[in-house]
Design a protein around this motif. Structure first.
Motif, PDB file in Angstrom:
ATOM      1  N   ASP A  49      -3.851  11.026  17.316  1.00  0.00           N
ATOM      2  CA  ASP A  49      -4.570  12.065  17.237  1.00  0.00           C
ATOM      3  C   ASP A  49      -6.056  12.253  17.495  1.00  0.00           C
ATOM      4  O   ASP A  49      -6.773  12.872  17.259  1.00  0.00           O
ATOM      5  CB  ASP A  49      -4.355  12.815  16.124  1.00  0.00           C
ATOM      6  N   PRO A  99       0.520  10.559  13.851  1.00  0.00           N
ATOM      7  CA  PRO A  99       0.167  10.194  12.526  1.00  0.00           C
ATOM      8  C   PRO A  99       1.252   9.651  11.694  1.00  0.00           C
ATOM      9  O   PRO A  99       1.102   8.702  11.053  1.00  0.00           O
ATOM     10  CB  PRO A  99      -0.264  11.555  11.768  1.00  0.00           C
ATOM     11  N   SER A 156      -4.429   3.891  15.635  1.00  0.00           N
ATOM     12  CA  SER A 156      -4.770   5.330  15.545  1.00  0.00           C
ATOM     13  C   SER A 156      -4.084   6.166  16.428  1.00  0.00           C
ATOM     14  O   SER A 156      -3.281   5.887  17.565  1.00  0.00           O
ATOM     15  CB  SER A 156      -6.354   5.676  15.763  1.00  0.00           C
ATOM     16  N   PRO A 184      -4.319   4.355   5.926  1.00  0.00           N
ATOM     17  CA  PRO A 184      -4.172   5.345   7.132  1.00  0.00           C
ATOM     18  C   PRO A 184      -5.179   6.628   6.480  1.00  0.00           C
ATOM     19  O   PRO A 184      -5.122   6.880   5.282  1.00  0.00           O
ATOM     20  CB  PRO A 184      -2.763   5.843   7.258  1.00  0.00           C
ATOM     21  N   GLY A 185      -5.963   7.226   7.282  1.00  0.00           N
ATOM     22  CA  GLY A 185      -6.999   8.159   6.950  1.00  0.00           C
ATOM     23  C   GLY A 185      -7.551   8.767   8.150  1.00  0.00           C
ATOM     24  O   GLY A 185      -7.480   8.400   9.175  1.00  0.00           O
ATOM     25  N   THR A 186      -8.288   9.895   7.949  1.00  0.00           N
ATOM     26  CA  THR A 186      -9.368  10.270   8.864  1.00  0.00           C
ATOM     27  C   THR A 186     -10.361   9.341   9.655  1.00  0.00           C
ATOM     28  O   THR A 186     -11.129   8.608   8.674  1.00  0.00           O
ATOM     29  CB  THR A 186      -9.856  11.567   8.423  1.00  0.00           C
ATOM     30  N   LEU A 187     -10.291   9.172  10.728  1.00  0.00           N
ATOM     31  CA  LEU A 187     -11.206   8.274  11.067  1.00  0.00           C
ATOM     32  C   LEU A 187     -12.638   8.827  11.488  1.00  0.00           C
ATOM     33  O   LEU A 187     -12.850  10.133  11.787  1.00  0.00           O
ATOM     34  CB  LEU A 187     -10.915   7.852  12.636  1.00  0.00           C
ATOM     35  N   GLY A 225     -12.492  11.314  16.419  1.00  0.00           N
ATOM     36  CA  GLY A 225     -12.132  11.362  15.111  1.00  0.00           C
ATOM     37  C   GLY A 225     -10.588  10.701  15.245  1.00  0.00           C
ATOM     38  O   GLY A 225     -10.247   9.724  15.764  1.00  0.00           O
ATOM     39  N   GLY A 226      -9.509  11.311  14.637  1.00  0.00           N
ATOM     40  CA  GLY A 226      -8.104  10.930  14.629  1.00  0.00           C
ATOM     41  C   GLY A 226      -7.778  10.413  13.362  1.00  0.00           C
ATOM     42  O   GLY A 226      -8.411  10.592  12.402  1.00  0.00           O
ATOM     43  N   TYR A 227      -6.640   9.757  13.465  1.00  0.00           N
ATOM     44  CA  TYR A 227      -5.911   9.175  12.056  1.00  0.00           C
ATOM     45  C   TYR A 227      -5.618   7.923  12.138  1.00  0.00           C
ATOM     46  O   TYR A 227      -4.718   7.718  13.188  1.00  0.00           O
ATOM     47  CB  TYR A 227      -4.601  10.231  11.749  1.00  0.00           C
ATOM     48  N   GLY A 228      -6.084   7.010  11.520  1.00  0.00           N
ATOM     49  CA  GLY A 228      -5.728   5.585  11.690  1.00  0.00           C
ATOM     50  C   GLY A 228      -6.093   4.616  10.465  1.00  0.00           C
ATOM     51  O   GLY A 228      -6.284   5.147   9.305  1.00  0.00           O
ATOM     52  N   ASP A 266       1.416   5.973   9.986  1.00  0.00           N
ATOM     53  CA  ASP A 266       2.052   5.886   8.679  1.00  0.00           C
ATOM     54  C   ASP A 266       3.057   4.591   8.484  1.00  0.00           C
ATOM     55  O   ASP A 266       3.098   3.885   7.806  1.00  0.00           O
ATOM     56  CB  ASP A 266       2.387   7.116   8.147  1.00  0.00           C
TER      57      ASP A 266
END
Length: 310
Positions: A121, A73, A119, A94-97, A102-105, A77
């Motif tokens: 995670d 993540p 993305s 950037p935020g929760t997908l 899921g993941g962060y992107g 960023d």
């Protein structure tokens, strides 16, 4: 410093959703893992990615998204800050997908208006080793885009995302025509083709080996799918190729044995594709001609600078 690790998936919007879904599952060999109304996420059996193609029902045909992975993540960023500071237009911070795994992107528009996602995670999908003789995709190998400003597009991905040039194709009359870009040791995860308008040139799927690649090529031919070009073996990347048209007119490729290079010692080649051995080392494919080129141009992408709804 390169923070992108790999290609994740390509997302397509199509008017003929039911036909496309039937093609990608029953003919092409992908597995529908998650389905919503007018939306299907298709996985490759051998890939840890949650999905490699997403199909969305829409009035207009377009590339919804090209997605790449990052390691952490924090890297997501860093990339978001870097490209925003350079004046690139973010679609989402950037935020929760909300997509499978899921993941962060975050998402942004590239120089010609395609939506790109990066993305980290994302949960790993349960996958398996493809067996000998199984002629289904192992993974998404690479995506090639048509660009009306390929030099500008090359500069965008090189400068903002640290994509590296592996090789270039040129023609004595037409000049430089295709640029192969890598984000890891695979010869290319993305390529840029000079075209009349921004659109998808093709998406390519890696099969287990030569036998499985030929079996897959034969299976798709027997299903009555229109073959554009192949089977053959390119010089740049040293990979095999069989190109077919999906029901929406997008070109899809079966490939195998894409070259893995030593990035520390690699020097890009400039290949003249008027030499037939550059396009096809084997000499088994139909000639690269106007018909093949025109089909590869595809329809103009109708989604530029318009973020997909999902």
């Amino acid at each position: 410093m390169r923070l992108i690790t790999h290609l994740r998936h390509v997302d397509l919007a199509v008017p003929d959703y039911a036909k496309q879904l039937d093609f990608y599952t029953h003919t092409w060999g992908l597995r529908p893992e998650h389905t919503d109304s007018g939306l299907t996420f298709l996985a490759a059996e051998g890939s840890p990615e949650q999905y490699v193609v997403r199909l969305r029902e829409a009035a207009d045909k377009r590339i919804d998204l090209i997605a790449f992975g990052a390691a952490t993540p924090a890297d997501v960023d860093t990339l978001a800050q870097r490209i925003a500071a350079a004046g690139v237009r973010l679609v989402s911070e950037p935020g929760t997908l909300q997509t499978p795994g899921g993941g962060y992107g975050f998402r942004f528009f590239d120089n010609e208006g395609r939506t790109v996602e990066i993305s980290a995670d994302v949960a790993v999908r349960r996958h398996r080793a493809i067996e000998e003789g199984e002629s289904i995709p192992v993974r998404l190998s690479h995506v090639v885009i048509n660009s009306a400003d390929p030099e500008g597009t090359l500069a965008f991905y090189s400068q903002h995302l640290s994509f590296a040039l592996s090789d270039t194709l040129m023609h004595p009359r037409m000049g430089e025509m295709m640029w192969f870009l890598r984000v890891n040791a695979w010869h290319h995860s993305m390529a840029i083709a000079r075209g009349p308008h921004p659109s998808l040139h093709h998406a390519s799927f890696e099969l287990r080996g030569l036998d499985e690649y030929m079996r897959g090529t034969g299976r798709v031919l027997r299903a009555g799918v229109e073959k554009i070009w192949g089977p053959g073996r390119h010089l740049a990347g040293n990979n095999t190729f069989s190109y077919f048209l999906d029901p929406s007119g997008n070109t899809m490729e079966y490939t195998t044995e894409l070259e893995q290079i030593d990035e520390d010692t690699w020097h890009p080649h400039l290949y003249d594709f008027s030499n037939p051995e550059v396009s096809d080392q084997w000499g088994t494919a139909n000639a690269m001609n106007e018909f093949v080129a025109r089909r590869s141009f595809n329809d103009p992408d109708k989604g530029l600078f318009q973020a997909p709804p999902v």
